[in-house]
Design a protein around this motif. Structure first.
Motif, PDB file in Angstrom:
ATOM      1  N   TYR A  12      32.112  49.875  27.366  1.00  0.00           N
ATOM      2  CA  TYR A  12      31.200  49.357  28.392  1.00  0.00           C
ATOM      3  C   TYR A  12      30.683  47.973  28.009  1.00  0.00           C
ATOM      4  CZ  TYR A  12      31.352  54.128  30.090  1.00  0.00           C
ATOM      5  OH  TYR A  12      31.779  55.347  30.550  1.00  0.00           O
ATOM      6  N   GLN A  15      33.640  45.502  28.405  1.00  0.00           N
ATOM      7  CA  GLN A  15      33.967  45.269  29.817  1.00  0.00           C
ATOM      8  C   GLN A  15      32.908  44.399  30.485  1.00  0.00           C
ATOM      9  OE1 GLN A  15      34.448  49.143  31.590  1.00  0.00           O
ATOM     10  NE2 GLN A  15      36.443  49.466  30.623  1.00  0.00           N
ATOM     11  N   TYR A  16      31.664  44.716  30.249  1.00  0.00           N
ATOM     12  CA  TYR A  16      30.580  43.974  30.881  1.00  0.00           C
ATOM     13  C   TYR A  16      30.617  42.491  30.495  1.00  0.00           C
ATOM     14  CZ  TYR A  16      25.977  42.668  32.567  1.00  0.00           C
ATOM     15  OH  TYR A  16      24.954  42.053  33.233  1.00  0.00           O
TER      16      TYR A  16
END
Length: 112
Positions: A12, A15-16
């Motif tokens: 996460y 990806q962010y």
């Protein structure tokens, strides 16, 4: 810059922030990768031009050292468990900032 982490806990985060994590070494500190997996990762490190391989305080760093040897990749440190982060309402923010600092420190060294 492509990089490898010790275990896959950052999907996460990466990806962010649109980071280029190309692989992870293991899924837990109880489950060490076999020889075949290590050979695959070593090949990937070489082929993808990995700049950094990250170790963590809760894992034995010998696998990271072995994978980085002769690859040109630097060894960096990430602390996803908050070791040495004082408890309190800002602990999570400090831990996330520490991850960002760990990434940047290794990436900057790799650029020189």
């Amino acid at each position: 810059m492509p990089f490898v982490v010790n275990h896959d806990a950052y999907q996460y985060f990466t990806q962010y922030y649109e980071l280029n994590q190309i692989s992870h070494i293991t899924t837990s500190n109880e489950s060490l990768p076999g020889a075949k997996r290590l050979v695959e990762i070593k090949k990937l490190i070489r082929e993808e031009g990995v700049g950094c391989i990250f170790t963590e305080p809760q894992f034995n760093s010998s696998l990271v050292q072995t994978l980085s040897h002769g690859s040109g990749a630097r060894v960096g440190a990430l602390n996803p468990v908050g070791l040495n982060v004082p408890p309190g309402r800002n602990a999570y923010i400090e831990m996330i900032q520490g991850l960002a600092n760990g990434l940047l420190t290794c990436f900057k060294k790799s650029d020189t």
